[in-house]
Design an enzyme around this catalytic site. Structure first.
Site, PDB file in Angstrom:
ATOM      1  N   GLY A  31      14.244  -4.836 -48.325  1.00  0.00           N
ATOM      2  CA  GLY A  31      13.983  -3.964 -49.476  1.00  0.00           C
ATOM      3  C   GLY A  31      15.146  -3.053 -49.802  1.00  0.00           C
ATOM      4  O   GLY A  31      16.263  -3.242 -49.349  1.00  0.00           O
ATOM      5  N   HIS A  37      21.341  -8.391 -53.192  1.00  0.00           N
ATOM      6  CA  HIS A  37      20.083  -9.129 -52.974  1.00  0.00           C
ATOM      7  C   HIS A  37      19.726  -9.939 -54.222  1.00  0.00           C
ATOM      8  O   HIS A  37      19.267 -11.076 -54.126  1.00  0.00           O
ATOM      9  CB  HIS A  37      18.921  -8.161 -52.735  1.00  0.00           C
ATOM     10  CG  HIS A  37      19.039  -7.322 -51.506  1.00  0.00           C
ATOM     11  ND1 HIS A  37      19.289  -5.971 -51.542  1.00  0.00           N
ATOM     12  CD2 HIS A  37      18.915  -7.651 -50.193  1.00  0.00           C
ATOM     13  CE1 HIS A  37      19.311  -5.488 -50.311  1.00  0.00           C
ATOM     14  NE2 HIS A  37      19.095  -6.483 -49.474  1.00  0.00           N
ATOM     15  N   SER A 187      22.138  -1.598 -48.681  1.00  0.00           N
ATOM     16  CA  SER A 187      21.067  -0.603 -48.870  1.00  0.00           C
ATOM     17  C   SER A 187      21.458   0.718 -48.228  1.00  0.00           C
ATOM     18  O   SER A 187      20.999   1.781 -48.628  1.00  0.00           O
ATOM     19  CB  SER A 187      19.771  -1.104 -48.238  1.00  0.00           C
ATOM     20  OG  SER A 187      19.461  -2.376 -48.738  1.00  0.00           O
TER      21      SER A 187
END
Ligand code: PAF
Length: 282
Positions: A31, A37, A187
């Site tokens: 995530g 991504h 991230s």
């Protein structure tokens, strides 16, 4: 886009896709998605008919004192990015749904390839990665799974696991996507302070200095490494863990670099650990 939080629901959605003859592509993530991504989602789209993404911050791959609690999360933002990128299904299980019996008793031993580079600094990390990836492969039974080149040791280990355990999943590698100043998208970049952020781009400058030397004819692994260390030494906020020129198969340092050799590095920038690499090509 189908949103699934439970394994039974996931399994029904995948059965229905397969019954329509779709080839299933999986992009496993933790995530807090960025363009890196999303480019893997695009790649999965090219290689399959039904693109599934998993979002799960896997506690098994974080050691004590690592950044599991600091790891950035924003599920709503992730879902809207994936919707606009055309993903077909997103699986975002809770810890209990992913590991219903608590920590698995049987885990994947990553073997000697995990003893070097990141593995030397993060004991247990790759066992945690391979265990969750094996579990995701069991849940999704994907035809193809796409991973980012940024985590190159992870990708090498996943390929090895698939081969050694005959998992029958095609593994595709997506290129590193970079910020304008060259910092590899991650991230974790949001964790960098204003002062650290420009220094973090020093990692890319280091990789570029090796590429320039390689293109200029330098082939000696030790000399290329020295050039990398010299460049990284210009960035006082970077606290280097490792920097090497390695073989893409064995991840061992090369005596003489050739096309395909990989320059790999990991460094702390303040409290944030960053990794990057570059595959040398003529
Ligand atoms: O690369 C990652 O984000 C993770 O290591 C992965 C492959 C999703 C496993 O948790």
């Amino acid at each position: 886009m189908i949103l699934s939080t439970h394994r039974d629901h996931l399994s029904r959605a995948l059965d229905s896709a397969r019954s329509r003859g779709f080839r299933v592509g999986l992009v496993p993530t933790m995530g807090f998605l960025h363009e890196g991504h999303l480019s893997l989602v695009d790649q999965a789209r090219k290689e399959s008919d039904f693109v599934a993404v998993s979002i799960f911050v896997n506690p098994l791959q974080f050691g004590p004192g690592e950044d599991l609690d600091r790891y950035p999360r924003d599920l709503q933002r992730d879902l809207s990015l994936l919707r606009s990128r055309g993903a077909d299904l997103v699986f975002c299980p809770s810890d209990g749904e992913m590991y219903p019996d608590g920590e698995p008793q049987v885990t994947v031993d990553p073997g000697p390839l995990a003893e070097r580079l990141c593995g030397a600094y993060r004991p247990g990390h790759f066992a945690g990665v391979l265990t969750v990836v094996a579990r995701l492969f069991g849940l999704f039974r994907p035809d193809v799974a796409v991973f980012g080149q940024k985590d190159i040791q992870q990708a090498v280990l996943i390929r090895q696991m698939v081969e050694d355990l005959e998992m029958g999943v095609e593994i595709a590698l997506g290129p590193i996507v970079r910020e304008a100043d060259g910092l590899a998208m991650s991230s974790r970049n949001v964790l960098l302070s204003e002062e650290e952020r420009p220094e973090a781009a020093g990692l890319f400058e280091g990789l570029q200095s090796v590429l320039r030397a390689f293109l200029g004819g330098e082939r000696e692994g030790a000399a290329l490494r020295r050039i990398l260390l010299d460049e990284l030494g210009n960035h006082p906020l970077l606290n280097l863990q490792y920097a090497e020129v390695v073989s893409p198969e064995t991840l061992e340092p090369v005596g003489a670099a050739s096309s395909g050799s990989v320059v790999v590095l990991a460094a702390y920038c303040g409290p944030t650990r960053l990794i990057d690499n570059h595959i040398l090509t003529r």
